[in-house]
Scaffold this active site. Structure first.
Site, mmCIF file in Angstrom:
data_model
loop_
_atom_site.group_PDB
_atom_site.id
_atom_site.type_symbol
_atom_site.label_atom_id
_atom_site.label_comp_id
_atom_site.label_asym_id
_atom_site.label_seq_id
_atom_site.Cartn_x
_atom_site.Cartn_y
_atom_site.Cartn_z
ATOM 1 N N TRP A 105 0.809 -1.231 0.000
ATOM 2 C CA TRP A 105 0.000 0.000 0.000
ATOM 3 C C TRP A 105 0.841 1.280 0.000
ATOM 4 O O TRP A 105 0.406 2.313 0.480
ATOM 5 C CB TRP A 105 -0.967 0.035 1.191
ATOM 6 C CG TRP A 105 -1.822 -1.184 1.298
ATOM 7 C CD1 TRP A 105 -2.885 -1.509 0.515
ATOM 8 C CD2 TRP A 105 -1.683 -2.251 2.255
ATOM 9 N NE1 TRP A 105 -3.419 -2.724 0.923
ATOM 10 C CE2 TRP A 105 -2.706 -3.196 1.989
ATOM 11 C CE3 TRP A 105 -0.820 -2.499 3.314
ATOM 12 C CZ2 TRP A 105 -2.871 -4.354 2.726
ATOM 13 C CZ3 TRP A 105 -0.976 -3.649 4.054
ATOM 14 C CH2 TRP A 105 -1.996 -4.562 3.759
ATOM 15 N N HIS A 106 2.028 1.210 -0.575
ATOM 16 C CA HIS A 106 2.903 2.378 -0.604
ATOM 17 C C HIS A 106 3.007 2.960 -2.014
ATOM 18 O O HIS A 106 4.066 3.393 -2.436
ATOM 19 C CB HIS A 106 4.301 2.022 -0.075
ATOM 20 C CG HIS A 106 4.310 1.660 1.374
ATOM 21 N ND1 HIS A 106 5.434 1.143 2.001
ATOM 22 C CD2 HIS A 106 3.348 1.727 2.319
ATOM 23 C CE1 HIS A 106 5.138 0.902 3.281
ATOM 24 N NE2 HIS A 106 3.883 1.254 3.484
#
Length: 597
Positions: free
Chosen positions: A531-532
């Site tokens: 989720w980066h």
């Protein structure tokens, strides 16, 4: 060895989807009264009155209106709004709800629930990239800080220099965040084991507890306090001037309004809809220094630029969007840091822990860990909504072959999973600074729908080699004395997990091989997200060094979409810092010494 990668990824997906808890109305009611008294400036979008903004005139306003309209009350938007409100009127528009009354956001033991929740009221919005990797984007005041694993660690000093930030102001802005929402963790047994094993396999020195980004092994901060309660970027709004800040939740901005009669388009306001679907307009004051600031994240900000007519002219034409500014770079250069995992089974349940310890290697990978999700036997068979294979999303079976018989076979395999798969924890490998990039593009003009998102995981050979190097480090950790003592990784268990891994539906990528000796292929087959994601509004392409959108007036972007690389091992610290940093920069630019910041 590589067996563990697939099994771990299997557990990762399942743990993300498990139905562990439900909200209770009594808890919500009590929490609601508490936060509404503390944050009286947070209101539902339907409470907005046009008289609070401006009456549109030939120049977009009659002199009234807001000094700043911030679109997106997330990781950067909240500290930015709190800072700017010290001296100017600010309207903060957030499409999601408030996090304070949501126990799935507030408590660490419920970490996976918001990710599993695919309802319209969820704090996270599910999407699948065109690569076939399952993902989520935040949809709540506080943004990603409400749904992440909580790890807090700063960017490296070299990163700060590379992006051209004022180091003195950076070192003032980080502590402003840390004093309000960051805590020193009580190191869980699993995190202690990772710390010791990292040192045993040579990821040294041990740098102790520190927020700094240093090669070696360290313990970082966390936004979870000692009671397991999450503290999000939304709490930074407590530092605002309540007389000058208005926050609207469930306010979905549909487009930016421009005055296009001059030499350069000039942003004048936004059109947004409330929770009832009713449209509203909010406008800036006529002061030339007033701005609309996009802080909607790496997906939301490029998407809104495109919907507002800033982007590749040919793409905009497909959807009959009038072109305000032809910029072919909007939405380009999107990247996500690939994640591959190893699951280590244990003889019994282990204490839950999210990220607390990290190994920062010189090989371009970061090693982290999590443990103890506490699934029950029943939860393994829990219905997982739109992510469920029962709805036909079987990654190992081509779509045309997803028959009822195939679905039933999948469900049976799910029931027959050995229980050791659900006792233990993960070792995680994140690829730093991926060279593989993709893009974001519209699929329609509905802002509520996810755009088409492509990350092109491992398309660059250097990223793939980093992954292989990281897996080999993780294999050493699995065989270290510390993990050997706490795990049940006997040969027969490893073989069992290895055989299962090729059937694990960790993503929707068609599997190319069942031979896990080929680690490069295994990296591709079992990639998941951490989720980066970042990019889409790069400096020099879409925005200038001051993050003002090139070619238009009174429009700026302040969020992870401007990053070419995700900062630090985990970006939330730097994104919150950036919100504060840019707020101070803007005030100092506008007020000079009178800013008093």
């Amino acid at each position: 060895m590589a067996l563990l990668v697939g099994a771990s990824a299997l557990k990762l997906l399942l743990s993300l989807l498990l139905c562990l808890n439900t909200l209770t109305s009594s808890c919500q009611g009590k929490d609601q009264r508490t936060w509404e008294s503390r944050y009286p400036f947070i209101k539902r979008a339907s409470s907005f009155s046009s008289s609070e903004s401006v009456t549109p005139g030939p120049e977009g306003g009659d002199g009234e209106g807001y000094d700043y309209i911030i679109v997106g009350g997330g990781t950067a938007g909240c500290p930015l709004a709190a800072t700017l409100s010290q001296n100017y009127s600010v309207l903060l528009l957030e499409r999601g709800g408030a996090p304070f009354g949501n126990v799935n956001v507030s408590f660490m033991q419920n970490f996976h629930i918001s990710l599993a929740d695919t309802s319209s009221s969820s704090a996270s919005q599910f999407f699948v990239s065109t690569d076939g990797v399952l993902n989520s984007r935040a949809r709540v005041l506080g943004g990603g800080t409400c749904i992440n694993a909580g790890f807090y660690t700063r960017a490296s000093s070299s990163y700060i220099r590379e992006v051209g930030w004022d180091e003195k102001l950076v070192n003032e802005s980080y502590p402003w965040v840390e004093k309000q929402v960051v805590h020193k963790p009580d190191l869980a047994p699993w995190q202690q084991a990772l710390r010791d094993s990292l040192l045993e396999v040579g990821i040294s020195p041990f740098n102790g507890f520190t927020y700094d980004h240093l090669y070696g092994t360290k313990v970082g901060g966390t936004i979870f306090d000692r009671f397991g309660r999450r503290h999000t970027a939304a709490e930074l709004l407590a530092s605002s001037n309540p007389e000058k800040l208005s926050v609207l939740i469930h306010a979905t901005v549909q487009k930016i309004v421009f005055d296009t009669r001059g030499k350069r388009p000039r942003a004048t306001g936004v059109i947004f809809k409330d929770e009832k679907g009713i449209q509203h307009r909010a406008f800036l004051s006529r002061d030339t220094r007033s701005e609309i600031i996009l802080s909607s994240g790496a997906i939301g900000s490029p998407q809104l630029l495109l919907l507002s007519g800033i982007g590749p002219k040919a793409d905009l034409k497909k959807f009959n969007i009038p072109t305000v500014l032809n910029n072919p770079f909007v939405g380009k250069g999107m990247a996500d840091n690939p994640l591959n995992t190893i699951f280590i089974p244990t003889n019994g349940p282990v204490q839950q822990s999210l990220i607390q310890t990290v190994g920062i290697t010189k090989m371009g990978v970061y090693i982290e860990a999590s443990s103890g999700f506490g699934q029950s036997t029943d939860s393994i068979q829990c219905h997982h909504g739109m992510l469920s294979a029962e709805l036909g999303q079987l990654s190992t079976i081509p779509p045309k072959l997803r028959t009822q018989e195939a679905i039933q076979a999948y469900r049976k395999r799910k029931r027959d999973l050995p229980h050791e798969v659900f006792k233990g924890g993960f070792i995680l490998e994140k690829i730093a600074r991926p060279l593989s990039t993709g893009k974001i593009s519209l699929i329609n003009t509905n802002v509520d729908d996810n755009p088409s998102i492509t990350f092109n995981y491992f398309s660059h050979p250097r990223d793939l080699q980093k992954c292989v190097n990281g897996i080999r480090i993780m294999e050493k950790i699995v065989n270290s004395n510390r993990f050997t003592n706490i795990s049940q990784c006997k040969k027969e268990t490893i073989e069992k997990l290895l055989n299962m891994s090729v059937q694990a539906n960790v993503n929707l990528i068609p599997k190319q091989t069942n031979d896990t000796k080929f680690l490069k292929q295994f990296c591709k087959d079992t990639v998941v997200t951490i989720w980066h994601y970042h990019g889409g509004c790069h400096v020099g392409k879409v925005v200038g060094p001051d993050y003002k959108v090139l070619g238009v007036q009174r429009l700026r972007v302040v969020d992870g979409s401007i990053f070419r690389d995700s900062p630090g091992t985990n970006p939330q610290a730097t994104v919150m810092m950036m919100g504060r940093y840019m707020g101070v920069k803007i005030l100092r630019k506008r007020l000079g010494r009178a800013a008093g910041i």
